[in-house]
Motif scaffolding. Structure first.
Motif, PDB file in Angstrom:
ATOM      1  N   THR A   4      26.827  57.691  48.050  1.00  0.00           N
ATOM      2  CA  THR A   4      26.369  56.476  47.371  1.00  0.00           C
ATOM      3  C   THR A   4      27.096  56.297  46.046  1.00  0.00           C
ATOM      4  N   VAL A   5      27.228  57.376  45.299  1.00  0.00           N
ATOM      5  CA  VAL A   5      27.910  57.306  44.001  1.00  0.00           C
ATOM      6  C   VAL A   5      29.378  56.942  44.188  1.00  0.00           C
ATOM      7  N   LEU A   9      31.242  53.524  42.866  1.00  0.00           N
ATOM      8  CA  LEU A   9      32.448  53.577  42.029  1.00  0.00           C
ATOM      9  C   LEU A   9      33.579  52.752  42.639  1.00  0.00           C
ATOM     10  N   VAL A  10      33.718  52.809  43.943  1.00  0.00           N
ATOM     11  CA  VAL A  10      34.746  52.013  44.620  1.00  0.00           C
ATOM     12  C   VAL A  10      34.463  50.526  44.445  1.00  0.00           C
ATOM     13  N   VAL A  11      33.193  50.134  44.593  1.00  0.00           N
ATOM     14  CA  VAL A  11      32.823  48.722  44.415  1.00  0.00           C
ATOM     15  C   VAL A  11      33.107  48.273  42.987  1.00  0.00           C
ATOM     16  N   ILE A  12      32.790  49.104  42.013  1.00  0.00           N
ATOM     17  CA  ILE A  12      33.044  48.762  40.604  1.00  0.00           C
ATOM     18  C   ILE A  12      34.545  48.569  40.367  1.00  0.00           C
ATOM     19  N   ILE A  15      35.656  45.275  41.905  1.00  0.00           N
ATOM     20  CA  ILE A  15      35.228  44.124  41.100  1.00  0.00           C
ATOM     21  C   ILE A  15      36.124  43.975  39.870  1.00  0.00           C
ATOM     22  N   ALA A  16      36.555  45.079  39.301  1.00  0.00           N
ATOM     23  CA  ALA A  16      37.372  45.024  38.090  1.00  0.00           C
ATOM     24  C   ALA A  16      38.820  44.622  38.374  1.00  0.00           C
ATOM     25  N   PHE A  17      39.386  45.104  39.475  1.00  0.00           N
ATOM     26  CA  PHE A  17      40.821  44.935  39.675  1.00  0.00           C
ATOM     27  C   PHE A  17      41.232  43.858  40.674  1.00  0.00           C
TER      28      PHE A  17
END
Length: 99
Positions: A4-5, A9-12, A15-17
Motif C-alpha cells: 500500500t505504501v 508513493l508511485v501515485v504521488i 501526480i507530480a511528474f
C-alpha cells in the motif's frame, strides 16, 4: 501494508511528474498570477490599497528566491506548531489523560 505504501508513493510521483511531461509548453503559474489577471479583466482601473511591507521598506520588488525562502520558513513554522500539538495529544493518550 508495504504494498500500500509503495503504491501510494508511485501515485504521488505520477501526480507530480505526469503534468510536466504531458503538457510540454504549458505554463504552471501560481494562484497569485491567476487572481491578478482576473482582477485586471474585471476592473482594469483597480489600484491595490496596500503594499507588501518588505517591498515598501526595500523600495523594490523582492526576488523570487527570497519569496520562496519566506514561504518555506512560514510553512516550516506551521508544521512545527502542528507537530508539537500532535505530539502532545499522543503523549496525553499514552499517559491515559486523554479521556
Amino acid at each position: 501494508m508495504k504494498k500500500t505504501v509503495i503504491g501510494l508513493l508511485v501515485v504521488i510521483l505520477l501526480i507530480a511528474f505526469v503534468p510536466l511531461f504531458a503538457l510540454k509548453d504549458a505554463e504552471f503559474g501560481g494562484s497569485d498570477d491567476a487572481g491578478s489577471q482576473v482582477v485586471e479583466e474585471v476592473d482594469s482601473g483597480f489600484q491595490p490599497i496596500a503594499e507588501p511591507l518588505l517591498e515598501k521598506m526595500l523600495g523594490r520588488e523582492l526576488p523570487g528566491e527570497v519569496e520562496s525562502l519566506l514561504f518555506c520558513v512560514q510553512s516550516s513554522i506551521g508544521v512545527g506548531i502542528l507537530a508539537f500539538f500532535m505530539g502532545r495529544f499522543v503523549e496525553r493518550k499514552k499517559l491515559g489523560k486523554g479521556e
